[in-house]
Design a protein around this motif. Structure first.
Motif, PDB file in Angstrom:
ATOM      1  N   GLN A 138       0.947  -1.534  -0.241  1.00 23.59           N
ATOM      2  CA  GLN A 138      -0.236   0.403   0.299  1.00 23.59           C
ATOM      3  C   GLN A 138       0.973   1.313   0.618  1.00 23.59           C
ATOM      4  OE1 GLN A 138      -3.121  -0.059  -0.767  1.00 23.59           O
ATOM      5  NE2 GLN A 138      -3.444   1.964  -0.426  1.00 23.59           N
ATOM      6  N   ARG A 153       3.821   1.824  -0.984  1.00 25.01           N
ATOM      7  CA  ARG A 153       4.556   1.513  -2.920  1.00 25.01           C
ATOM      8  C   ARG A 153       3.444   1.717  -3.642  1.00 25.01           C
ATOM      9  NH1 ARG A 153       9.778   1.440  -2.291  1.00 25.01           N
ATOM     10  NH2 ARG A 153      10.598  -0.628  -0.782  1.00 25.01           N
ATOM     11  N   VAL A 154       1.830   2.049  -3.458  1.00 29.94           N
ATOM     12  CA  VAL A 154       0.918   2.107  -4.518  1.00 29.94           C
ATOM     13  C   VAL A 154       0.857   3.760  -3.841  1.00 29.94           C
ATOM     14  CG1 VAL A 154      -1.235   2.038  -4.715  1.00 29.94           C
ATOM     15  CG2 VAL A 154      -0.483  -0.477  -4.597  1.00 29.94           C
ATOM     16  N   ASP A 155       0.459   4.456  -2.894  1.00 25.86           N
ATOM     17  CA  ASP A 155       0.837   5.230  -2.900  1.00 25.86           C
ATOM     18  C   ASP A 155       1.590   6.571  -2.891  1.00 25.86           C
ATOM     19  OD1 ASP A 155      -1.879   4.849  -1.168  1.00 25.86           O
ATOM     20  OD2 ASP A 155      -1.393   4.595   0.981  1.00 25.86           O
ATOM     21  N   GLN A 156       2.434   6.315  -3.293  1.00 23.87           N
ATOM     22  CA  GLN A 156       4.168   6.548  -3.807  1.00 23.87           C
ATOM     23  C   GLN A 156       4.087   7.191  -5.526  1.00 23.87           C
ATOM     24  OE1 GLN A 156       8.160   4.318  -2.937  1.00 23.87           O
ATOM     25  NE2 GLN A 156       7.707   5.596  -0.275  1.00 23.87           N
ATOM     26  N   ILE A 157       3.522   5.610  -5.994  1.00 20.75           N
ATOM     27  CA  ILE A 157       3.434   6.118  -7.396  1.00 20.75           C
ATOM     28  C   ILE A 157       2.098   7.462  -7.285  1.00 20.75           C
ATOM     29  CG2 ILE A 157       2.913   4.428  -9.519  1.00 20.75           C
ATOM     30  CD1 ILE A 157       3.239   2.416  -8.323  1.00 20.75           C
ATOM     31  N   ASN A 158       1.032   6.937  -7.207  1.00 23.44           N
ATOM     32  CA  ASN A 158       0.155   8.075  -6.853  1.00 23.44           C
ATOM     33  C   ASN A 158       0.632   9.211  -6.503  1.00 23.44           C
ATOM     34  OD1 ASN A 158      -1.479   5.250  -7.793  1.00 23.44           O
ATOM     35  ND2 ASN A 158      -2.753   5.738  -5.941  1.00 23.44           N
TER      36      ASN A 158
END
Length: 66
Positions: free
Chosen positions: A59, A61-66
């Motif tokens: 989660q 990592r996903v937040d960093q991508i967005n």
């Protein structure tokens, strides 16, 4: 080595191993049901913590991508 000798050897090895396993399971030595339940609950708790940790890492990592 002839095939017959190998098969005879493997049959003897299997028979001996089977006898040793049966002799070991006939005794009452080992974990009781309660001990097994406690061990399984502990393993489930560890697995749950690992799932939570991996989910949190993904989660982040996903937040960093967005």
């Amino acid at each position: 080595m002839p095939t017959y000798l190998v098969l005879t050897y493997l049959t003897a090895l299997l028979t001996t191993t089977r006898t040793r396993i049966r002799a070991g399971t006939r005794s009452d030595v080992g974990a009781s049901t309660l001990e097994l339940v406690i061990i399984i609950l502990g393993l489930m708790a560890i697995a749950t913590m690992l799932v939570v940790a991996v989910t949190a890492a993904v989660q982040r990592r996903v937040d960093q991508i967005n």
